[in-house]
Write an enzyme that holds these catalytic residues in place. Structure first.
Site, PDB file in Angstrom:
ATOM      1  N   ARG A  81       0.796  -1.196  -0.053  1.00 22.55           N
ATOM      2  CA  ARG A  81       0.051   0.134   0.002  1.00 22.55           C
ATOM      3  C   ARG A  81       0.916   1.239  -0.109  1.00 22.55           C
ATOM      4  NH1 ARG A  81      -2.763   2.907   4.439  1.00 22.55           N
ATOM      5  NH2 ARG A  81      -3.769   4.514   3.339  1.00 22.55           N
ATOM      6  N   HIS A 125      -2.666  11.312   0.798  1.00 24.87           N
ATOM      7  CA  HIS A 125      -2.151  11.128   2.330  1.00 24.87           C
ATOM      8  C   HIS A 125      -1.616  12.331   2.822  1.00 24.87           C
ATOM      9  CE1 HIS A 125      -0.757   7.517   4.920  1.00 24.87           C
ATOM     10  NE2 HIS A 125      -0.566   8.590   5.497  1.00 24.87           N
ATOM     11  N   GLU A 170      -7.471   8.627   6.252  1.00 30.14           N
ATOM     12  CA  GLU A 170      -7.473   9.249   7.606  1.00 30.14           C
ATOM     13  C   GLU A 170      -7.676  10.807   7.367  1.00 30.14           C
ATOM     14  OE1 GLU A 170      -3.739   8.653   9.862  1.00 30.14           O
ATOM     15  OE2 GLU A 170      -4.188   6.455  10.030  1.00 30.14           O
ATOM     16  N   ASN A 296      -7.796   1.885   9.792  1.00 30.05           N
ATOM     17  CA  ASN A 296      -6.214   2.101  10.577  1.00 30.05           C
ATOM     18  C   ASN A 296      -6.693   2.014  11.990  1.00 30.05           C
ATOM     19  OD1 ASN A 296      -5.646   2.254   7.718  1.00 30.05           O
ATOM     20  ND2 ASN A 296      -4.706   4.474   8.194  1.00 30.05           N
ATOM     21  N   TYR A 298      -4.672   1.956  15.810  1.00 33.11           N
ATOM     22  CA  TYR A 298      -3.407   2.096  16.743  1.00 33.11           C
ATOM     23  C   TYR A 298      -3.722   1.865  18.021  1.00 33.11           C
ATOM     24  CZ  TYR A 298      -0.976   3.468  12.473  1.00 33.11           C
ATOM     25  OH  TYR A 298      -0.281   3.163  11.169  1.00 33.11           O
ATOM     26  N   GLU A 350      -3.758  -0.139   8.291  1.00 35.02           N
ATOM     27  CA  GLU A 350      -2.618   0.209   8.926  1.00 35.02           C
ATOM     28  C   GLU A 350      -2.655  -0.292  10.421  1.00 35.02           C
ATOM     29  OE1 GLU A 350      -1.491   4.423   9.324  1.00 35.02           O
ATOM     30  OE2 GLU A 350      -1.869   4.673   7.041  1.00 35.02           O
TER      31      GLU A 350
HETATM   32  O1  IFM Z   1       2.718   7.646   9.927  1.00 36.37           O
HETATM   33  C1  IFM Z   1       1.360   7.602  10.226  1.00 36.37           C
HETATM   34  C2  IFM Z   1       0.353   7.538   8.953  1.00 36.37           C
HETATM   35  O2  IFM Z   1       1.005   8.388   7.818  1.00 36.37           O
HETATM   36  C3  IFM Z   1      -0.936   7.530   9.044  1.00 36.37           C
HETATM   37  N1  IFM Z   1      -1.472   6.800  10.030  1.00 36.37           N
HETATM   38  C4  IFM Z   1      -0.733   6.832  11.271  1.00 36.37           C
HETATM   39  C5  IFM Z   1       0.814   6.391  10.959  1.00 36.37           C
HETATM   40  C6  IFM Z   1       1.497   6.592  12.235  1.00 36.37           C
HETATM   41  O3  IFM Z   1       1.396   7.697  13.106  1.00 36.37           O
END
Ligand code: IFM
Length: 465
Positions: A81, A125, A170, A296, A298, A350
């Protein structure tokens, strides 16, 4: 390779990948006709990036893409990606196309094909052409129309050579960090402007989806959203209400317009709508059917109304970003999405962690990252067992790169990048991931024994394996 993968079992058709984005790795900021983007401007503005770095060189991927694709192949993954830098292919964000820019992505796609790696392209992005920023950026509704024209051109040229095209990555960040608190480009701190920007981003998504459908791009089309669950810190009515509100203004704020054709009432009630312009017809444009949704993930939001706020328990620790490691949140999120929306197939586009990695004796011992990936894959698997249609997983990121306002200080990569030499070294987590993916895909070659690297890339680090 001591980690036990036996409890991980994904379908043979599962997509295994790694992810990057243009500004974070390409460098070549002003080469071959590329125009400046808002991140060129922002990162060259003193005080905006923690280590005063910029994206002029980054990982020099623009020149090293072929070796980088060899490294991607060495991880045994079947998908990559990446994003297109809009100002590389259309320097002003409208008008003339830059053929040299398109040529770069064409070379990249050729190389990926040679290695049997499917391409997953993101159109935006965060690197808006500066020329469009000079006309108001995402606060200017016209930017959405320009974005749709750009999307159609990329889809026309590359739509048969990539597996998926995502409109945005995002948009929550583009709106809330770019315009809400000003931590990201273009650095505007005005929460009401952020709302308007989020609406124009959603509108641009919908217009781009229609424009790409019109050119009959064979690629699957969708969007990538960063999402989290919101856990109240206590069972007080205040914390519960604040958590619901957080979920509404982050996750539902983007999901509802796309899947339900409206903004969530809970979030709308709480905002100043006097400077928020939405035309009724906009939702007809925004609510386009998606072929896939990129998620995504985290961390979760841990929501406390106390003073000072109750911190997240972080029983598994925090990453080098200070983000709580909370893998079960990914299962909870996917189940919550499934409960509320008619979802298309999902890709985890992600997931990953920053760690204060060091090279020691030619190795990077990042066992926490390996455990992070393993536990999040287990969380994905659990969601799949409960009926969520997840088709693939992309680790963020292939290699250490420019982590926005954190510059090069934060390392998310499976590959360690020595920025002075541009030497890439596979971290222990990369070797583990390559082994896992080989096992899951039923490949014969074990990552740690052959790696399949050309001699030029076979650093002593890898040779020791
Ligand atoms: O590095 C970023 C990415 O560009 C977008 N999502 C989160 C990642 C980590 O912060």
């Amino acid at each position: 390779m001591s980690m036990n993968n036996t409890t991980l079992q994904f379908p043979p058709s599962f997509t295994w990948g790694v992810a990057t984005s243009a500004f974070q790795i390409e460098g070549a900021a002003a080469i071959d006709g590329k125009g400046p983007s808002i991140w060129d401007t922002f990162s060259h503005t003193p005080g905006k990036v923690i280590d005063a770095s910029n994206g002029d060189v980054a990982c020099d991927h623009y020149h090293r893409y072929a070796e980088d694709v060899d490294l991607i192949a060495s991880l045994n993954v079947n998908a990559y990606r990446f994003s297109v830098a809009w100002s590389r292919v259309q320097p002003d964000g409208q008008g003339a196309w830059n053929e040299l820019g398109f040529d770069f992505y064409s070379r990249l796609l050729d190389k990926l094909r040679e290695k049997n790696i499917t391409a997953h392209l993101t159109l935006y992005h965060w690197d808006l052409p500066q020329a469009l920023q000079d006309q108001g950026g995402w606060l200017n509704r016209d930017t959405a129309t320009h974005f749709a024209a750009y999307a159609a051109e990329v889809a026309r040229r590359f739509g048969a050579r990539v597996a998926t095209i995502a409109t945005h990555n995002e948009p929550w960040c583009s709106a809330n960090l770019g315009y809400g608190n000003g931590q990201f480009a273009p650095g505007v701190a005005d929460p009401v402007a952020a709302l308007q920007v989020s609406h124009h981003l959603l509108l641009s998504h919908g217009l781009a989806m229609q424009a790409m459908r019109a050119v009959k791009a064979p690629a699957k089309l969708g969007i990538v959203l960063n999402q989290w669950t919101a856990t109240p810190a206590s069972d007080s009515p205040e914390d519960i209400a604040a958590a619901a509100h957080e979920y509404a203004r982050s996750v539902q704020w983007f999901m509802d317009p796309i899947f339900k054709g409206r903004y969530p009432e809970l979030a709308l009630k709480a905002i100043d709508q006097s400077r928020f312009t939405v035309f009724e017809n906009d939702f007809n444009d925004i609510q386009q059917p998606l072929d896939f949704l990129g998620v995504n993930y985290y961390f979760r939001a841990f929501v406390s109304t106390a003073t000072p706020p109750v911190p997240a328990p972080a029983q598994l620790g925090v990453s080098d970003m200070g983000w709580e490691i909370y893998p079960q949140g990914l299962t909870e999120l996917l189940l919550a999405l499934k409960a509320e929306y008619e979802l298309p197939p999902i890709y985890i586009t992600e997931n990953g962690m920053a760690e204060a990695d060091r090279i020691e004796g030619g190795r990077v011992h990042d066992s926490r990252r390996t455990e992070y990936v393993r536990s999040h894959l287990l969380a994905v698997q659990s969601a799949m067992e409960q009926g969520v249609d997840v088709r693939g997983y992309f680790y963020w990121s292939l290699m250490d790169n420019f982590e926005w306002n954190s510059g090069y200080a934060k390392r998310f990569g499976l590959l360690y990048v020595d920025y002075a030499t541009q030497r890439r070294t596979l971290k222990d987590s990369a070797l583990w991931y390559a082994g896992l993916v080989a096992q899951q895909r039923g490949l014969q070659r074990a990552a740690t024994s052959t790696l399949g690297l050309p001699p030029a890339l076979a650093t002593s680090t890898i040779a020791e394996e």
